[in-house]
Design an enzyme around this catalytic site. Structure first.
Site, PDB file in Angstrom:
ATOM      1  N   GLN A  98      44.083  65.046  34.884  1.00 20.69           N
ATOM      2  CA  GLN A  98      43.464  65.500  33.637  1.00 20.69           C
ATOM      3  C   GLN A  98      42.027  65.005  33.542  1.00 20.69           C
ATOM      4  OE1 GLN A  98      47.341  64.460  31.163  1.00 20.69           O
ATOM      5  NE2 GLN A  98      45.841  65.440  29.847  1.00 20.69           N
ATOM      6  N   SER A 126      46.966  60.545  39.346  1.00 20.43           N
ATOM      7  CA  SER A 126      47.749  60.690  38.118  1.00 20.43           C
ATOM      8  C   SER A 126      48.533  62.006  38.150  1.00 20.43           C
ATOM      9  CB  SER A 126      46.819  60.591  36.899  1.00 20.43           C
ATOM     10  OG  SER A 126      47.550  60.562  35.699  1.00 20.43           O
ATOM     11  N   LEU A 127      48.260  62.922  37.235  1.00 20.74           N
ATOM     12  CA  LEU A 127      48.938  64.217  37.238  1.00 20.74           C
ATOM     13  C   LEU A 127      48.833  64.896  38.599  1.00 20.74           C
ATOM     14  CD1 LEU A 127      50.179  66.697  35.630  1.00 20.74           C
ATOM     15  CD2 LEU A 127      47.806  67.505  35.608  1.00 20.74           C
ATOM     16  N   ARG A 175      56.274  66.500  30.557  1.00 18.97           N
ATOM     17  CA  ARG A 175      55.595  65.199  30.688  1.00 18.97           C
ATOM     18  C   ARG A 175      54.497  65.062  29.636  1.00 18.97           C
ATOM     19  NH1 ARG A 175      51.030  63.274  33.799  1.00 18.97           N
ATOM     20  NH2 ARG A 175      51.341  61.208  34.761  1.00 18.97           N
ATOM     21  N   HIS A 226      49.342  55.656  31.376  1.00 17.80           N
ATOM     22  CA  HIS A 226      49.563  54.581  32.355  1.00 17.80           C
ATOM     23  C   HIS A 226      49.586  53.185  31.741  1.00 17.80           C
ATOM     24  CE1 HIS A 226      49.073  57.801  35.205  1.00 17.80           C
ATOM     25  NE2 HIS A 226      47.868  58.040  34.747  1.00 17.80           N
ATOM     26  N   GLN A 235      54.772  55.523  37.474  1.00 12.45           N
ATOM     27  CA  GLN A 235      53.370  55.942  37.383  1.00 12.45           C
ATOM     28  C   GLN A 235      52.932  56.165  35.939  1.00 12.45           C
ATOM     29  OE1 GLN A 235      51.930  59.586  36.879  1.00 12.45           O
ATOM     30  NE2 GLN A 235      51.132  59.943  38.936  1.00 12.45           N
TER      31      GLN A 235
END
Length: 320
Positions: free
Chosen positions: A19, A100-101, A125, A208, A257
């Site tokens: 993102q 991340s994503l 998510r 996170h 994560q």
């Protein structure tokens, strides 16, 4: 399908952004390959039950920036860019990773997750993350020009609430997240320790951080209900900067994560230690390409996000 020698494959890794790289109109300049991209968006729209492509194309930006829409939009964009690359006589790779994503995009492209399953999963998510913390109560901030150790110390010195270092993006660039007031206090601490800049990020979800642990537990239940298999290529995970040994471990790493730090510097250095000197970033923007230069001078990176960048990257690689 891609064709290449095993030698060139061993020197290249594919990476995918998370993102923050999204923008209205992204993924609209692919020339003759636009139909591949549009088909990818159409598949996502069918899985989601709404027109994802129209939001990406027409906005409004506030809607695209809603995390439960941003996440499938970014995953679809990364996978679409990769699918264009895959159709051409271009080098392949033996190692995949995502920030991340972007880790979900990497797992899809490496053959571990089905694309439409992943689209629905990351939309959920996003919903879980958004609902985990009330609007306005969470925050994230980028800390520029301070060592990892000092950023960690600045967060640990905050006595109330939750705040921690959550993205180790490059030497001198660390993102912190947690309760809004705690993040602001940690930013002040970072300034006192000599940070060059402290930048609040335009998000309300403290990704996170420990505030996401409840969402992570719920996400793990979703992960258990989705068919996964071991990837056909190495996938380097954010949480441990290493590979998973089983499908169950992949699920566990994706859970962790969500509320533990993204070790992106370690991921890139691990990729380099596997004999890779070139990264190709698939998806909008050039965030990871820029970070690579600051992480490891022995590596180069190229972003593929439209026809021009595709042709430029192909040309550079053909000359190596």
């Amino acid at each position: 399908m891609t064709t290449s020698s095993s030698d060139s494959s061993s020197k290249i890794a594919f990476i995918f952004p998370g993102q923050g790289s999204q923008s209205i109109g992204m993924m609209s300049d692919w020339g003759d390959y636009q139909s591949i991209v549009d088909n990818c968006f159409n598949e996502a729209s069918e899985a989601l039950g709404y027109d994802l492509k129209s939001i990406i194309t027409d906005g409004p930006a506030e809607k695209l920036n809603n995390t439960e829409i941003t996440q499938p939009a970014m995953l679809a964009s990364g996978v679409a860019s990769f699918r264009v690359w895959e159709q051409l006589n271009t080098p392949s790779a033996n190692i995949y990773a995502g920030h991340s994503l972007g880790e979900y995009s990497a797992l899809v492209c490496a053959g571990s997750l089905q694309y439409t399953d992943a689209i629905k999963l990351v939309a959920e998510r996003g919903r879980l993350m958004q609902s985990a913390v009330a609007e306005g109560e969470g925050a994230m901030a980028a800390i520029i020009g301070l060592s990892d150790e000092d950023v960690i110390k600045a967060c640990e010195s905050v006595e109330e609430g939750i705040v921690s270092a959550v993205n180790f993006n490059s030497p001198g660039q660390v993102v912190i997240a947690g309760n809004k007031a705690s993040v602001e206090n940690a930013m002040d601490n970072c300034k006192q320790l000599g940070a060059k800049r402290t930048l609040p990020l335009p998000v309300s979800v403290p990704s996170h951080s420990a505030l996401m642990q409840g969402a992570a537990d719920l996400l793990h239940q979703q992960l258990l209900g989705i068919s996964m298999k071991m990837p056909a290529f190495k996938v380097i995970h954010n949480q441990n900067a290493g590979q998973a040994g089983s499908v169950d471990e992949i699920r566990e790493l994706l859970k962790l994560q969500l509320f533990q730090p993204v070790l992106w510097v370690d991921c890139v250095n691990n990729i380099n230690q596997n004999g890779v000197d070139t990264l190709i970033e698939f998806g909008p923007g050039k965030v990871l390409t820029g970070l690579t230069r600051r992480i490891n001078k022995a590596m180069t990176a190229h972003a593929v996000f439209n026809l021009e960048s595709l042709e430029k990257t192909k040309q550079i690689l053909s000359e190596k």
